[in-house]
Design a protein around this motif. Sequence first.
Motif, short mmCIF file in Angstrom:
data_model
loop_
_atom_site.label_atom_id
_atom_site.label_comp_id
_atom_site.label_asym_id
_atom_site.label_seq_id
_atom_site.Cartn_x
_atom_site.Cartn_y
_atom_site.Cartn_z
N LEU A 275 0.62 -1.25 -0.12
CA LEU A 275 0.02 0.21 0.48
C LEU A 275 1.04 0.99 0.13
O LEU A 275 0.33 2.04 -0.47
CB LEU A 275 -1.04 0.12 1.29
N VAL A 276 1.78 1.57 0.71
CA VAL A 276 2.75 2.69 0.47
C VAL A 276 3.53 2.25 -0.99
O VAL A 276 3.57 3.62 -0.94
CB VAL A 276 3.92 2.00 2.06
N LEU A 277 3.95 1.25 -1.04
CA LEU A 277 3.86 1.48 -2.98
C LEU A 277 3.41 2.27 -3.80
O LEU A 277 3.44 3.02 -4.45
CB LEU A 277 4.94 0.26 -3.14
N TYR A 278 2.50 1.95 -3.19
CA TYR A 278 1.08 2.01 -4.44
C TYR A 278 0.61 3.87 -3.80
O TYR A 278 0.71 4.51 -5.10
CB TYR A 278 -0.27 1.39 -4.83
N ARG A 279 0.67 4.41 -3.48
CA ARG A 279 0.48 5.31 -2.49
C ARG A 279 1.54 6.74 -3.07
O ARG A 279 0.84 7.30 -3.79
CB ARG A 279 0.34 5.21 -1.41
N ARG A 280 2.54 6.21 -2.88
CA ARG A 280 3.89 6.95 -2.94
C ARG A 280 3.98 6.59 -4.93
O ARG A 280 4.43 8.36 -5.78
CB ARG A 280 5.07 6.15 -2.63
N VAL A 281 3.52 6.06 -5.74
CA VAL A 281 3.52 5.93 -6.93
C VAL A 281 2.32 6.60 -7.49
O VAL A 281 2.93 6.93 -9.05
CB VAL A 281 3.94 4.45 -7.46
N VAL A 282 1.57 5.90 -7.12
CA VAL A 282 0.18 6.27 -7.78
C VAL A 282 -0.49 7.52 -7.37
O VAL A 282 -1.42 8.63 -7.98
CB VAL A 282 -0.86 5.56 -8.30
N PHE A 283 -0.34 8.08 -6.10
CA PHE A 283 -1.49 8.82 -5.62
C PHE A 283 -0.04 9.74 -5.60
O PHE A 283 0.79 9.49 -5.53
CB PHE A 283 -2.53 8.26 -4.07
N GLY A 284 -1.07 10.95 -5.07
CA GLY A 284 0.25 12.18 -4.24
C GLY A 284 0.51 13.01 -5.35
O GLY A 284 -0.45 13.32 -6.64
N THR A 285 1.48 14.68 -5.06
CA THR A 285 1.07 15.33 -5.69
C THR A 285 2.24 14.73 -6.99
O THR A 285 3.34 14.38 -6.39
CB THR A 285 2.03 16.56 -4.96
N GLN A 286 2.11 15.43 -7.99
CA GLN A 286 3.24 15.04 -9.08
C GLN A 286 4.57 16.47 -8.72
O GLN A 286 4.15 17.07 -9.72
CB GLN A 286 2.65 15.37 -11.01
N LYS A 287 5.44 15.24 -7.99
CA LYS A 287 6.94 16.62 -8.23
C LYS A 287 7.86 16.44 -9.54
O LYS A 287 8.48 17.54 -9.89
CB LYS A 287 7.70 16.37 -7.00
N ASN A 288 7.59 15.56 -10.47
CA ASN A 288 8.50 16.02 -11.84
C ASN A 288 7.55 15.63 -12.76
O ASN A 288 6.84 14.61 -12.91
CB ASN A 288 8.99 13.98 -11.41
N ASP A 289 8.34 17.06 -13.50
CA ASP A 289 7.24 17.02 -14.71
C ASP A 289 7.77 15.83 -15.88
O ASP A 289 6.54 15.27 -16.39
CB ASP A 289 8.51 17.84 -14.70
N ASP A 290 8.77 14.86 -15.70
CA ASP A 290 8.71 13.96 -16.64
C ASP A 290 7.76 13.09 -15.98
O ASP A 290 7.01 12.57 -17.21
CB ASP A 290 10.22 13.11 -16.71
N ALA A 291 7.11 12.73 -14.59
CA ALA A 291 6.67 11.18 -14.41
C ALA A 291 4.61 11.55 -15.43
O ALA A 291 3.90 11.58 -15.86
CB ALA A 291 6.55 11.20 -13.09
N ALA A 292 4.65 13.47 -15.09
CA ALA A 292 3.50 13.98 -15.42
C ALA A 292 3.18 14.13 -16.84
O ALA A 292 1.97 13.70 -17.50
CB ALA A 292 3.28 15.07 -14.77
#
Length: 514
Positions: A427-444
């Motif tokens: 759940l920690v992995l999923y929350r950090r990868v899929v949810f949260g704010t998009q700090k990286n423009d490349d990921a966005a």
Amino acid sequence: MIDFAILSLLIFLPLVGVAFILLIRGDENRVARNSRYVALYTTIFTFILSIYMLIKFDGTSAEFQFVEKHDWLPSLGIQYHVGVDGISLFFVILATLLTPICILASWNSIKMRVKEYMIAFLVLETFMIGTFCALDAVLFYVFFEGVLIPMFIIIGVWGGPRRIYSAFKLFLYTLLGSVLMLVALLALYLEVGSSDIPTLMASPVAQNMQIWLWLAFFASFAVKMPMWPVHTWLPDAHVEAPTAGSVILAGVLLKMGGYGFLRFSLPMFPEATEFFAPMVMWLSVIAIIYTSLVALVQEDMKKLIAYSSVAHMGFVTLGIFSATTQGVEGGIFQMLSHGIISAALFLCVGVVYDRLHTREISRYGGLVKNMPKYATVFMILMLGSVGLPGTSGFVGEFLTLMGAFQVDTVVAVFATTGVVLGAAYMLVLYRRVVFGTQKNDDAAAMKDMNKLEYSYLIPLVLLVLWLGIAPSYVMDKVAPSVEKLIGQYESGLKAKPEGTDLATAKQIKIGNAE
């Protein structure tokens, strides 16, 4: 019954694909393209053939089916002897299913030495299928250890920056256990006078030999699983391996250790198994809790899933060495379930790695906004790994824990904490990868899954759900063989003097000899 040699076809068909790839000539792009297509068509046809075998398999019988027997080394009494029962059947299907998926997953990501890469995977498929079909101990050893060669090449040539270190670590760890297993096989052959696995199962070994033979086989199978504390090669191998290498490593190769326990340790050395079972169960508990805690602090996606694999394999050994019907059936189902779920999770990591070329969890975040379909697939697989009811992960964990509770309540209670820890790190992995704010423009800016990625991920997602909802399709075919295995184990225990453990029985035998 099938009137043609279906198992030999399954084992050696990939090598026919290898022969065709070797004949391909032309410029580099043409060779690469044609090699991909030959490998894909070969593996798909092998999978179809395995499904035909599954349809023709008699699920009510505990006997080996589709048996083929030919002289190989007649002067030594060693034969080419193959067959499948309910225990090995689905491992063959798992190997033939994941290989074409690996070819598809490598379609665009592998651009260097494509011809050699495809050959390595086809040779690997032959060795994997052969391992689960072999009914001669020498033949089993050849296939079981042969797997190491193409895997070593796949990691060493197409892996990450530390690929040479990881490949050699894998090779040396496995080799150490293999040497002891080879010595044990020779001792077993000299003691019984045959290398035929059904004959070895029916021939009780002297009590004073069982302990040494069991330990030698355990050394090889424990490394392959891998069990704590001989698991350290696995995270390194996973991190450096290409995506398809990780898929086949987690999906099939780890299952060979568990399969070895079921085929050799329980039926051939029942007294030694009973003697060492408490030790193995406590090692399993340590693996479940320790590697789950290690997984919680990982920053690399692949390393986290690799440590989760060690924890899940802990449930498998816990179930197998409970030596109960539920435990053994749960161990087999857990191996099949983990083979599908972990393979799919590594493919999910590969999807985002191909776009951003990093596995650091901190570089991602908020992918649900620009990759909603990927987030949905990842969520189902994550919940399967956690063991949510309705997914295949739940059935295996529930049965292994039920088997453990019948044998040792304390061990089972500690093992159950692994379910909670497993939910925590996934759940920690999923929350950090899929949810949260998009700090990286490349990921966005990353695009959602394409048709190729759908083609190999959706079948695995459907399998996870189907096996969770209707596990009886697998269980009904596995049950007769498991009952026979438990019967062999219990009859082997009845042969020893009543009220004695292995150490006491050994002393009695030595005293009588004197």
